[in-house]
Design a protein around this motif. Structure first.
Motif, PDB file in Angstrom:
ATOM      1  N   CYS A 410     -33.002  24.574  18.229  1.00 26.15           N
ATOM      2  CA  CYS A 410     -32.535  23.239  18.606  1.00 26.15           C
ATOM      3  C   CYS A 410     -33.281  22.193  17.787  1.00 26.15           C
ATOM      4  O   CYS A 410     -34.470  21.955  18.018  1.00 26.15           O
ATOM      5  CB  CYS A 410     -32.747  22.998  20.095  1.00 26.15           C
ATOM      6  SG  CYS A 410     -31.942  24.210  21.155  1.00 26.15           S
ATOM      7  N   THR A 433     -28.570  23.768  16.448  1.00 27.43           N
ATOM      8  CA  THR A 433     -27.983  22.593  17.110  1.00 27.43           C
ATOM      9  C   THR A 433     -28.665  21.355  16.550  1.00 27.43           C
ATOM     10  O   THR A 433     -29.888  21.339  16.369  1.00 27.43           O
ATOM     11  CB  THR A 433     -28.169  22.651  18.632  1.00 27.43           C
ATOM     12  OG1 THR A 433     -29.558  22.493  18.945  1.00 27.43           O
ATOM     13  CG2 THR A 433     -27.681  23.986  19.190  1.00 27.43           C
ATOM     14  N   ILE A 435     -28.084  16.775  16.240  1.00 24.92           N
ATOM     15  CA  ILE A 435     -27.258  15.589  16.481  1.00 24.92           C
ATOM     16  C   ILE A 435     -27.268  14.629  15.294  1.00 24.92           C
ATOM     17  O   ILE A 435     -26.370  13.798  15.156  1.00 24.92           O
ATOM     18  CB  ILE A 435     -27.714  14.849  17.756  1.00 24.92           C
ATOM     19  CG1 ILE A 435     -29.168  14.376  17.612  1.00 24.92           C
ATOM     20  CG2 ILE A 435     -27.551  15.736  18.976  1.00 24.92           C
ATOM     21  CD1 ILE A 435     -29.631  13.480  18.750  1.00 24.92           C
ATOM     22  N   LYS A 452     -22.904  24.053  19.376  1.00 26.37           N
ATOM     23  CA  LYS A 452     -23.425  23.383  20.553  1.00 26.37           C
ATOM     24  C   LYS A 452     -24.157  24.428  21.393  1.00 26.37           C
ATOM     25  O   LYS A 452     -23.750  25.589  21.432  1.00 26.37           O
ATOM     26  CB  LYS A 452     -22.294  22.753  21.357  1.00 26.37           C
ATOM     27  CG  LYS A 452     -21.629  21.578  20.655  1.00 26.37           C
ATOM     28  CD  LYS A 452     -20.545  20.958  21.538  1.00 26.37           C
ATOM     29  CE  LYS A 452     -19.917  19.758  20.846  1.00 26.37           C
ATOM     30  NZ  LYS A 452     -18.837  19.145  21.685  1.00 26.37           N
ATOM     31  N   ASN A 454     -24.237  25.023  24.484  1.00 29.76           N
ATOM     32  CA  ASN A 454     -23.408  25.659  25.514  1.00 29.76           C
ATOM     33  C   ASN A 454     -22.575  26.815  24.959  1.00 29.76           C
ATOM     34  O   ASN A 454     -22.213  27.730  25.694  1.00 29.76           O
ATOM     35  CB  ASN A 454     -22.477  24.631  26.157  1.00 29.76           C
ATOM     36  CG  ASN A 454     -23.219  23.669  27.071  1.00 29.76           C
ATOM     37  OD1 ASN A 454     -24.235  24.034  27.655  1.00 29.76           O
ATOM     38  ND2 ASN A 454     -22.728  22.433  27.182  1.00 29.76           N
ATOM     39  N   GLU A 455     -22.271  26.776  23.660  1.00 34.78           N
ATOM     40  CA  GLU A 455     -21.399  27.782  23.066  1.00 34.78           C
ATOM     41  C   GLU A 455     -22.093  29.137  22.901  1.00 34.78           C
ATOM     42  O   GLU A 455     -21.440  30.178  22.913  1.00 34.78           O
ATOM     43  CB  GLU A 455     -20.892  27.296  21.704  1.00 34.78           C
ATOM     44  CG  GLU A 455     -20.037  26.038  21.758  1.00 34.78           C
ATOM     45  CD  GLU A 455     -19.689  25.528  20.375  1.00 34.78           C
ATOM     46  OE1 GLU A 455     -20.118  26.172  19.383  1.00 34.78           O
ATOM     47  OE2 GLU A 455     -18.991  24.500  20.254  1.00 34.78           O
ATOM     48  N   HIS A 477     -28.634  25.424  31.445  1.00 37.05           N
ATOM     49  CA  HIS A 477     -28.751  26.365  30.326  1.00 37.05           C
ATOM     50  C   HIS A 477     -29.565  27.596  30.738  1.00 37.05           C
ATOM     51  O   HIS A 477     -29.211  28.728  30.410  1.00 37.05           O
ATOM     52  CB  HIS A 477     -29.423  25.689  29.125  1.00 37.05           C
ATOM     53  CG  HIS A 477     -28.614  24.570  28.534  1.00 37.05           C
ATOM     54  ND1 HIS A 477     -29.154  23.330  28.294  1.00 37.05           N
ATOM     55  CD2 HIS A 477     -27.317  24.506  28.148  1.00 37.05           C
ATOM     56  CE1 HIS A 477     -28.229  22.545  27.770  1.00 37.05           C
ATOM     57  NE2 HIS A 477     -27.103  23.241  27.662  1.00 37.05           N
TER      58      HIS A 477
END
Length: 566
Positions: A410, A433, A435, A452, A454-455, A477
């Motif tokens: 992340c 991930t 942004i 993402k 969540n995927e 999560h």
């Protein structure tokens, strides 16, 4: 010629004094081993003509010990035909009974289970006296003692298991094996100079810490060059620095450099797990007021910071911070002291964000320097330090293999870039991930799949956060993760993973080893949480010293600049 047959088996014995004084000339014992068997034969008292006429015995090298040698007959021993076979005798007059040449290949002494026989000049064979003391072979006794009993095996098993669960790193600190559970706050300690203005785990470990600091100095040429060049000028004379960083051998070199340049320093730790206790002891022994030890509680953490700041007759004029905790503590608890600060040096992205928040609110009335965004810090420390230490931290805590594992990282800043590069090189399947559009494009161009969280949260084996933000991995999560998923943080703060949401009655925490916890759900699913969500590399392993030399030199230079500012 008369023959007295010896007893079939007697214990090994040492010939006593009275036996040596028996009538007749002294006799030598007969050995049952032929030449070349690895045992030196004793001199034979038989006439030379009989010895020459005796046939050469066959080799016994392949026979099991103690079974005798079929090639040794009565004639071979110099006895007349028809005489009884002489049992295997022990060569008692060896120069060294433990020498390898005097022993069988299985380690047993030759003839250890046979009787002793003496041959007189007239050919009479007689049994040696039995009223003698036993020979005690030291190596056999030690070998026997090494074999654990049933109880001993269980104890050994428990001790091995316990040592494996207590293993650290190097980072392993000398104090990790200590059984002393007394809090350092409850101890009365003094260094060799009589000062007690410090609080460390054990001041007696200062010698070990000094060695670690000396090793670190060899790998920090930039900082040592700065110390050598400027210590004569004392450019930091009058500077009173209160610091809050990781207390390791590398930061100890920085503190001693600041002291050599004329500054007065007081120090606390910015992380409850990263302190090397022996290094903290070495600093306290050399006169630095240090308040830190490995494994502090949250209350201990803030107590140590307050002890650094709240000293009668001592007003700090500079702050060297890592994470912003010290800055915010002084700002909230001692506002008058905060207004007299001449400058703040902050090295972490988390601390920089907190300074920006104060600035936007109009509450930052003190000049502050953002070391984290300097090229020397960001492009070297953040990237290369994390690239090398992420694998070290994961290996030490989980002993896992990286090849084929699915990992989601992340954040793709400099820390994320270093982590991804290391894991990819080890054969892991890495997802990213991000942004920020520029960093996301960089990740794509570097060959990583952008997703993402969540995927992929249900399928990944490892989740690593390195954003400097908060609540990147939430309870939602964590609930969806697969069984035995490893969760860790490479950012500064422990807020990137929502660890607080896991401290609920329905979840069970199980400490597996130092800084490795299993969090178990009611259905039996568990995740592996490292360092309770705190910085993985400095909490569970070590970091490369050479790279930190660059960051430490930058920090020292910024402090110098703040001191010279009007």
């Amino acid at each position: 010629m008369s023959v007295q047959v010896a007893a079939p088996a007697v214990e090994l014995k040492e010939l006593s004094g009275p036996m040596d004084k028996a009538a007749g000339p002294p006799c030598e014992p007969v050995t049952a081993h032929p030449p070349g068997h690895g045992v030196a034969a004793a001199p034979c008292p038989l006439p030379a003509t009989e010895r020459e006429a005796a046939p050469a015995p066959s080799s016994c090298s392949e026979r099991p010990p103690g079974s005798g040698c079929p090639g040794l007959s009565s004639s071979a021993a110099g006895l007349p035909p028809g005489a009884a076979k002489v049992p295997q005798a022990s060569a008692m007059k060896r120069s060294d009974p433990h020498h390898p040449q005097h022993r069988h290949r299985d380690g047993n002494d030759s003839g250890g289970a046979a009787a002793e026989a003496l041959v007189s000049p007239d050919g009479t064979v007689s049994e040696a006296p039995r009223t003698v003391k036993k020979i005690q072979f030291a190596d056999q006794k030690q070998e026997f003692n090494k074999r654990p009993t049933k109880i001993g095996r269980r104890s050994l098993s428990r001790s091995i298991s316990q040592s494996s669960t207590d293993s650290y790193s190097s980072a392993a600190s000398y104090t990790d094996s200590s059984d002393d559970e007394t809090s350092p706050r409850d101890k009365q300690q003094k260094n060799s100079k009589g000062s007690s203005d410090f609080c460390v785990k054990n001041i007696k470990q200062a010698e070990f810490g000094r060695r670690e600091i000396e090793i670190a100095e060899q790998e920090m040429p930039a900082l040592m060059a700065l110390r050598k060049r400027a210590q004569g000028e004392k450019p930091l004379a009058g500077a009173k620095i209160v610091g809050c960083t990781h207390i390791t051998a590398q930061t100890a070199v920085l503190m001693e450099t600041l002291g050599a340049l004329g500054a007065q320093c007081r120090w606390a730790a910015c992380n409850i797990y990263s302190t090397l206790n022996e290094v903290a002891a070495a600093l306290a022994e050399s006169g630095f007021p240090v308040f830190a030890w490995k494994g502090e509680s949250e209350d201990d953490f803030w107590w140590c910071i307050d002890r650094c700041v709240n000293v009668e007759g001592w007003q700090p004029n500079m702050i060297l911070d890592d994470g912003g905790d010290l800055t915010h503590w002084i700002y909230k608890k001692y506002p008058n002291m905060f207004k007299k600060i001449k400058g703040i040096v902050e090295e972490s992205v988390t601390g920089v964000h907190r300074l920006y928040q104060l600035s936007k609110a109009g509450k930052l009335c003190v000049p502050a320097m953002n070391v984290n965004d300097s090229v020397t810090k960001q492009k070297f420390d953040n990237l290369y330090c994390c690239r090398e230490s992420i694998l070290d931290g994961l290996k030490r805590t989980t002993d896992m293999m990286f090849g084929g594992k699915q990992v989601v990282v992340c954040g793709y800043g400099e820390v994320g870039k270093g982590c991804c590069a290391a894991l990819k090189a080890m054969g892991s399947i890495v997802y990213v991930t991000e942004i920020d559009p520029i960093c996301a494009l960089q990740a794509c161009m570097d060959g990583f799949r952008l997703v993402k969280l969540n995927e992929v949260i249900r399928q990944v084996d490892i989740v690593i956060t390195c954003t400097g933000n908060k609540n990147v991995v939430t309870r939602e999560h964590l609930d969806r993760m697969k069984n035995s998923c490893i969760v860790c943080n490479m950012g500064h703060s422990n807020t990137e993973i929502d660890v607080a949401s896991l401290r609920t009655p329905e979840l069970t925490w199980e400490r597996v080893r130092s800084q490795v916890d299993h969090v178990i759900w009611p259905d039996g699913k568990r995740i592996v949480l490292l360092a309770e969500g705190r910085l993985l590399n400095l909490s569970c392993s070590t970091v490369p010293t050479f790279v930190l030399s660059i960051t430490a030199t930058t920090q020292a230079s910024r402090v110098w600049a703040e001191q010279e500012a009007p």
